[in-house]
Every structure is written in structure tokens, then in C-alpha cells.
Write a protein that holds these residues in place. Structure first.
Motif, short mmCIF file in Angstrom:
data_model
loop_
_atom_site.label_atom_id
_atom_site.label_comp_id
_atom_site.label_asym_id
_atom_site.label_seq_id
_atom_site.Cartn_x
_atom_site.Cartn_y
_atom_site.Cartn_z
N LEU A 39 0.82 -1.21 0.00
CA LEU A 39 0.00 0.00 0.00
C LEU A 39 0.85 1.27 0.00
CD1 LEU A 39 -2.79 -1.00 2.56
CD2 LEU A 39 -2.89 -1.07 0.06
N GLY A 40 2.18 1.11 -0.05
CA GLY A 40 3.07 2.26 -0.03
C GLY A 40 3.04 2.99 1.30
N HIS A 95 -15.08 -0.42 1.95
CA HIS A 95 -14.33 -1.50 2.58
C HIS A 95 -12.86 -1.40 2.16
CE1 HIS A 95 -17.56 -4.12 4.05
NE2 HIS A 95 -18.25 -3.65 3.04
N GLN A 96 -11.98 -1.77 3.05
CA GLN A 96 -10.59 -2.01 2.68
C GLN A 96 -10.26 -3.41 3.17
OE1 GLN A 96 -7.56 0.86 3.52
NE2 GLN A 96 -5.94 -0.59 3.12
N LYS A 97 -10.03 -4.28 2.24
CA LYS A 97 -9.74 -5.67 2.56
C LYS A 97 -8.33 -5.79 3.13
CE LYS A 97 -13.62 -7.28 0.94
NZ LYS A 97 -14.64 -7.76 1.82
N ASN A 101 0.65 -7.45 4.60
CA ASN A 101 1.32 -6.79 5.72
C ASN A 101 0.41 -5.91 6.57
OD1 ASN A 101 4.19 -7.62 5.32
ND2 ASN A 101 3.73 -6.80 3.30
N LEU A 102 -0.85 -5.80 6.17
CA LEU A 102 -1.84 -5.07 6.95
C LEU A 102 -3.11 -5.94 7.00
CD1 LEU A 102 -2.37 -2.44 8.48
CD2 LEU A 102 -3.26 -1.49 6.36
N PRO A 103 -3.08 -6.97 7.86
CA PRO A 103 -4.13 -7.98 7.86
C PRO A 103 -5.40 -7.55 8.60
CG PRO A 103 -2.51 -8.54 9.51
CD PRO A 103 -2.00 -7.30 8.80
N LEU A 104 -5.86 -6.35 8.30
CA LEU A 104 -7.05 -5.81 8.96
C LEU A 104 -8.11 -5.49 7.92
CD1 LEU A 104 -5.26 -3.16 11.21
CD2 LEU A 104 -6.00 -5.45 11.89
N HIS A 105 -9.33 -5.93 8.14
CA HIS A 105 -10.46 -5.52 7.31
C HIS A 105 -11.04 -4.28 7.98
CE1 HIS A 105 -14.55 -6.64 5.34
NE2 HIS A 105 -14.04 -5.52 4.87
N LEU A 132 0.39 -5.01 18.41
CA LEU A 132 1.09 -5.83 19.39
C LEU A 132 1.54 -7.18 18.83
CD1 LEU A 132 -1.04 -5.02 22.55
CD2 LEU A 132 1.14 -4.03 21.82
N GLY A 133 1.24 -7.42 17.52
CA GLY A 133 1.81 -8.61 16.88
C GLY A 133 0.88 -9.78 16.71
N GLY A 134 -0.34 -9.57 16.32
CA GLY A 134 -1.20 -10.73 16.07
C GLY A 134 -2.62 -10.38 15.73
N ALA A 135 -2.84 -9.59 14.68
CA ALA A 135 -4.22 -9.34 14.25
C ALA A 135 -4.81 -10.64 13.78
CB ALA A 135 -4.26 -8.29 13.15
#
Length: 136
Positions: A39-40, A95-97, A101-105, A132-135
């Protein structure tokens, strides 16, 4: 929506230049750094300063966000329901899937649609788990 702030994001030109300033202002040590090359984005999270997390965002990709823009991130209980509620009210929400490296919906109301403010919709607890290291 829970009606609570999740965190704030501040767009900066350079993390290297901005981090020392925010370390001094916030009074906290080194932030958690996250790289999101797809995503830059480079992100720096000041997570435990006695209040809400502060996220610095350096964007090198195409974006409507510029140096000095602020993102207001709101906590939501159910992202799908919240986006549907906003759309039913005539508000453009997107929505942003998750990415590698950014495992968040997450959801967004863009600067153009948000009266100059970027609004991020964050499922409750997800940003904290990511930082904190675990989405999940």
C-alpha cells in the motif's frame, strides 16, 4: 458503532523526521513500526502513552492524504453492519480488505466524502492486536 475513538493517525512526510518530535511530545519511547509496501505505507504506532494510540503514517503511494492530514479512527462492533448503516444514511463508506502486511479488514470514509476528514472504521480490538503482533 461503539461511539468510541480507536486511535488517531497523522500523515507525516518522513517517519524518521517525525518520530523524535512525537516521542518528545507524547513522552514515550520508540514506537512500533509496521511496513506495508503493498500500500506504499510505513506506520509508527505510539501505543501506550496513557491515552489513545497515535499512529504516524508515511505514504509513498497514490493517496488523497497529505502531510498534516489526520485520520479519526472509530471503533465498531460490526464492520459490515456499520458500513451498511452509513450507506443507508447516504454516507459513502468503503471496505478495505486485508493485505499481506496489513491484515485488517477496515472501513473508510474518504477525505472527499468526510468533509475534509478521513474516518477509519476499525473492528473493536483489531488495531491493538495488529500493533502488538497478532491481528486475527
Amino acid at each position: 458503532m461503539t461511539g468510541q475513538l480507536d486511535h488517531i493517525g497523522i500523515f507525516v512526510e518522513s517517519l524518521e523526521k517525525a518520530i523524535p518530535f512525537y516521542q518528545t511530545v507524547i513522552g514515550q519511547g520508540a514506537p512500533v513500526i509496521k511496513e506495508v509496501p503493498e500500500l506504499g505505507l510505513r506506520l509508527a504506532f505510539f501505543h501506550r502513552q496513557g491515552g489513545l494510540p497515535v499512529e504516524l503514517v508515511e505514504a509513498s503511494g497514490k493517496s488523497e492524504m497529505r502531510h498534516g492530514d489526520v485520520v479519526v479512527a472509530l471503533e465498531v462492533d460490526d464492520l459490515e453492519a456499520e458500513i451498511a448503516r452509513l450507506k443507508a444514511a447516504g454516507i459513502k463508506a468503503y471496505h478495505q480488505k486485508p493485505t499481506k502486511n496489513l491484515p485488517l479488514h477496515r472501513g473508510w470514509i474518504t477525505k472527499g466524502d468526510g468533509h475534509g476528514t478521513i474516518v477509519e472504521l476499525c473492528p473493536k480490538g483489531e488495531v491493538e492486536r495488529f500493533v502488538l503482533g497478532g491481528a486475527r
